[in-house]
Design an enzyme around this catalytic site. Structure first.
Site, PDB file in Angstrom:
ATOM      1  N   VAL A 113     106.413  12.506 -22.318  1.00  0.00           N
ATOM      2  CA  VAL A 113     105.206  12.586 -21.501  1.00  0.00           C
ATOM      3  C   VAL A 113     105.262  11.576 -20.359  1.00  0.00           C
ATOM      4  CG1 VAL A 113     102.692  12.298 -21.491  1.00  0.00           C
ATOM      5  CG2 VAL A 113     103.789  13.508 -23.384  1.00  0.00           C
ATOM      6  N   CYS A 114     105.671  10.349 -20.662  1.00  0.00           N
ATOM      7  CA  CYS A 114     105.739   9.308 -19.633  1.00  0.00           C
ATOM      8  C   CYS A 114     106.751   9.645 -18.549  1.00  0.00           C
ATOM      9  CB  CYS A 114     106.071   7.958 -20.267  1.00  0.00           C
ATOM     10  SG  CYS A 114     104.772   7.324 -21.345  1.00  0.00           S
ATOM     11  N   THR A 115     107.842  10.306 -18.929  1.00  0.00           N
ATOM     12  CA  THR A 115     108.834  10.716 -17.938  1.00  0.00           C
ATOM     13  C   THR A 115     108.203  11.640 -16.902  1.00  0.00           C
ATOM     14  OG1 THR A 115     110.654  10.463 -19.512  1.00  0.00           O
ATOM     15  CG2 THR A 115     111.044  11.915 -17.625  1.00  0.00           C
TER      16      THR A 115
ATOM     17  N   LEU B  63     105.620   9.506 -14.604  1.00  0.00           N
ATOM     18  CA  LEU B  63     106.219   8.662 -13.566  1.00  0.00           C
ATOM     19  C   LEU B  63     106.708   9.515 -12.394  1.00  0.00           C
ATOM     20  CD1 LEU B  63     108.066   6.241 -15.959  1.00  0.00           C
ATOM     21  CD2 LEU B  63     106.428   5.521 -14.245  1.00  0.00           C
TER      22      LEU B  63
END
Length: 219
Positions: free
Chosen positions: A44-46, A49
């Site tokens: 999810v963080c990928t 960002l």
């Protein structure tokens, strides 16, 4: 410590992908968004960002700097940026803070004081609460705090919308209603009398005695 809106954002010095920064000095006279991540190489963080990189220009138009933070070290961030490019098509050009000693995560109340002093051996689940967004004004005060669960990707267009509201209402004695977007009618605050409202805004609609709407100020 527990952080609240209108409190001073804690200052810190940290290593980033752009070198060492002092947070308050880095913000300067403008606005900033600090958004955090529990661990590098998480799915999810990928996507987040990369999404932020894709609309960085929109933040820049509003005089807002972006800085990301993950509990992993800076050299790991450099490798992660390659994956972000592959997954989203965008290069991350804004700085990413390496918080390997968890200092910033604890300073911003995202992890408890007893979380230890190293990111080594910690899983994303251990850092699940490091999923917050802080909007900080030129006065270094916190204007907005949002915290998301690990499984829900953040809506950065909503953060832009909120910044539009915060910047507008900081300049004029107005508020914005639910689901407001740029160019739509705004609410006149209770601090403004009807007479003053006429002088300031020209005309307004009284929906309820305590709810008055007018066109968005443009000056």
């Amino acid at each position: 410590m527990s952080l609240r809106i209108n409190e001073t954002a804690p200052d810190f010095t940290a290593e980033t992908t752009h070198g060492t920064i002092n947070f308050h000095e880095w913000i300067g006279d403008g606005w900033a968004v600090l958004f955090s991540h529990p661990k590098n190489f998480t799915p999810v963080c990928t996507t987040e960002l990369g999404a932020m990189a894709g609309i960085e220009g929109e933040f820049r138009k509003r005089g807002v700097k972006i800085v990301g933070i993950s509990v992993d070290p800076v050299d790991s961030h450099a490798k992660w940026k390659n994956d972000i490019k592959v997954a989203t098509g965008f290069d991350v050009e804004y700085p990413l803070i390496g918080d390997r000693d968890l200092k910033v995560a604890k300073l911003y109340d995202m992890l408890p004081a007893g979380a230890g002093d190293t990111s080594e051996g910690r899983t994303p689940a251990d850092n699940a609460t490091v999923r917050s967004v802080y909007v900080i004004g030129p006065d270094k005060k916190i204007k907005l705090i949002l915290t998301y669960p690990m499984t829900t990707g953040r809506n950065f267009n909503e953060i832009l919308r909120a910044i539009d509201s915060i910047q507008l209402t900081a300049k004029h004695q107005v508020a914005t209603p639910a689901n407001w977007k740029q160019g739509e009618d705004v609410i006149i605050t209770a601090a403004v009398s009807n007479e003053d409202a006429t002088q300031r805004f020209g005309s307004f609609d009284t929906v309820l005695p305590y709810l008055r709407k007018t066109k968005q100020p443009t000056a």
